[in-house]
Design an enzyme around this catalytic site. Structure first.
Site, PDB file in Angstrom:
ATOM      1  N   ASP A  67      -1.447  -0.465  14.184  1.00 34.51           N
ATOM      2  CA  ASP A  67      -0.834   0.647  14.730  1.00 34.51           C
ATOM      3  C   ASP A  67      -0.196   1.698  13.705  1.00 34.51           C
ATOM      4  O   ASP A  67      -0.134   1.267  12.318  1.00 34.51           O
ATOM      5  CB  ASP A  67       0.416   0.014  15.606  1.00 34.51           C
ATOM      6  CG  ASP A  67       1.303  -0.798  14.707  1.00 34.51           C
ATOM      7  OD1 ASP A  67       0.844  -1.489  13.772  1.00 34.51           O
ATOM      8  OD2 ASP A  67       2.694  -0.643  15.037  1.00 34.51           O
ATOM      9  N   GLU A 116       3.456  -3.431  14.719  1.00 37.65           N
ATOM     10  CA  GLU A 116       4.158  -3.621  13.259  1.00 37.65           C
ATOM     11  C   GLU A 116       5.342  -2.488  13.121  1.00 37.65           C
ATOM     12  O   GLU A 116       6.573  -2.942  12.665  1.00 37.65           O
ATOM     13  CB  GLU A 116       3.348  -3.448  12.028  1.00 37.65           C
ATOM     14  CG  GLU A 116       4.087  -4.034  10.779  1.00 37.65           C
ATOM     15  CD  GLU A 116       4.817  -3.044  10.240  1.00 37.65           C
ATOM     16  OE1 GLU A 116       5.362  -3.323   9.402  1.00 37.65           O
ATOM     17  OE2 GLU A 116       4.584  -1.837  10.422  1.00 37.65           O
TER      18      GLU A 116
END
Length: 358
Positions: free
Chosen positions: A72, A130
């Site tokens: 991400d 994350e």
């Protein structure tokens, strides 16, 4: 539906996966593409948990290393698609995710496809969420559902480190410091109490705060305590009854989360303090023989990691872990995010040599 060509160079793979938007919460398209590409490789056992993909070799080696990267990014800001730019004669890939941390992910995908018979068994992990709160983190979720997948002698996070080894990481804590007052008409301010004015002493404590430099296992970690958001006010003619200061504390890995919380409460003694998020740091993880072997093989001088990374999750499970990936961490989340092409190639070459050397 994007398809990833794992026979492409790690540089071209970086461009390809950066061009698949995967802001936290929207990783599924990229996770699907990674799952399709990795799932086609017969030398890997593949497991998927949500938008986290794990692939493992099982060659019966005496040691296992876990190599992980998050897929991400923070929000895009007119910096996708990726383009190649020349900076002082050095080719770079420019765009969201090139530094944090899709160049590292691309290297991992390339090596996962090609290292059919490594000298060390490898567990590859590509995970979601994350860049947001810890409760959403894909590794955090996986550690609860499949802790056995974290087994290893050593772990490497492909977080940007300028192609250097950064040991451990600082811990992080977020808190909200609140001040309270009484609403009133601003024309009759003496009837109320201004919560924003009451926040001045808390801001002064932050302005006067002197963070520590702390040596942990030979590496010096810099701490920091900062206001990152302030919110208050009702209307242009109303004395506010509430003001909130969000504070972020980055603390050395020698300090536990509980002690970090106690420290923040002590700094703001007398104020209403709510701890909203926190994660332990990780010690450098460089005392294990396999870690020392890795550092020597890549020719690095270890440095501390000031930001929090998921090395802390491995450290908490007893697996020493370091950060090693292409990209300047100062450019992570920056709108001018860019990575030198040569760093991507160097990290791939160094990891490949270490994982295959006899």
């Amino acid at each position: 539906m994007p398809e990833l060509d794992l026979s492409a160079s790690s540089v071209d793979l970086t461009r390809a996966i950066c061009d698949v938007p995967s802001v936290s919460g929207d990783e599924k398209t990229l996770a699907d593409a990674i799952h399709r590409a990795i799932g086609a490789l017969s030398h890997l056992d593949v497991h998927r948990d949500g938008d986290t993909i794990v692939a493992r070799t099982d060659r019966g080696r005496g040691q296992r290393v876990v190599i992980a990267g998050h897929i991400d990014t923070v929000p895009i800001n007119a910096n996708v698609p990726v383009r190649e730019v020349d900076i002082d004669g050095v080719p770079h890939l420019w765009g969201r995710g090139t530094v944090d941390m899709k160049a590292g992910v691309a290297v991992q995908l390339k090596l996962a496809a090609e290292l059919v018979d490594p000298r060390i068994d490898i567990t590859w992990m590509w995970y979601d969420h994350e860049e947001v709160t810890a409760d959403l983190n894909g590794l955090n979720r996986l550690s609860r559902t499949r802790p056995d997948l974290f087994a290893g002698d050593f772990a490497i996070l492909g977080e940007p480190s300028n192609g250097e080894v950064e040991g451990g990481c600082n811990g992080t804590l977020r808190a909200v410091v609140r001040t309270h007052g009484v609403r009133a008409h601003s024309a009759r301010a003496w009837i109320g109490e201004n919560a924003i004015h009451h926040a001045a002493p808390a801001l002064m404590r932050l302005a006067e705060y002197r963070p520590r430099n702390v040596t942990v296992d030979g590496l010096v970690y810099r701490e920091g305590l900062n206001a990152v958001r302030i919110d208050g006010g009702v209307a242009g003619n109303v004395i506010p009854d509430l003001c909130e200061i969000e504070v972020n504390y980055r603390f050395a890995p020698s300090r536990s989360l509980a002690k970090a919380e106690a420290h923040v409460r002590n700094v703001f003694e007398g104020f209403d303090v709510e701890i909203t998020d926190g994660a332990e740091g990780a010690r450098p993880g460089l005392d294990a023989p396999i870690a020392q072997e890795f550092v020597a093989a890549v020719g690095a001088t270890p440095k501390p990691k000031y930001g929090w990374t998921d090395v802390a999750r491995f450290s908490a499970l007893g697996v020493p872990a370091v950060n090693y990936g292409p990209g300047d961490p100062h450019l992570a989340h920056h709108d001018e995010e860019r990575v030198p092409v040569s760093q991507i190639e160097t990290v791939e070459r160094s990891l490949r040599a270490w994982l295959t050397a006899s």
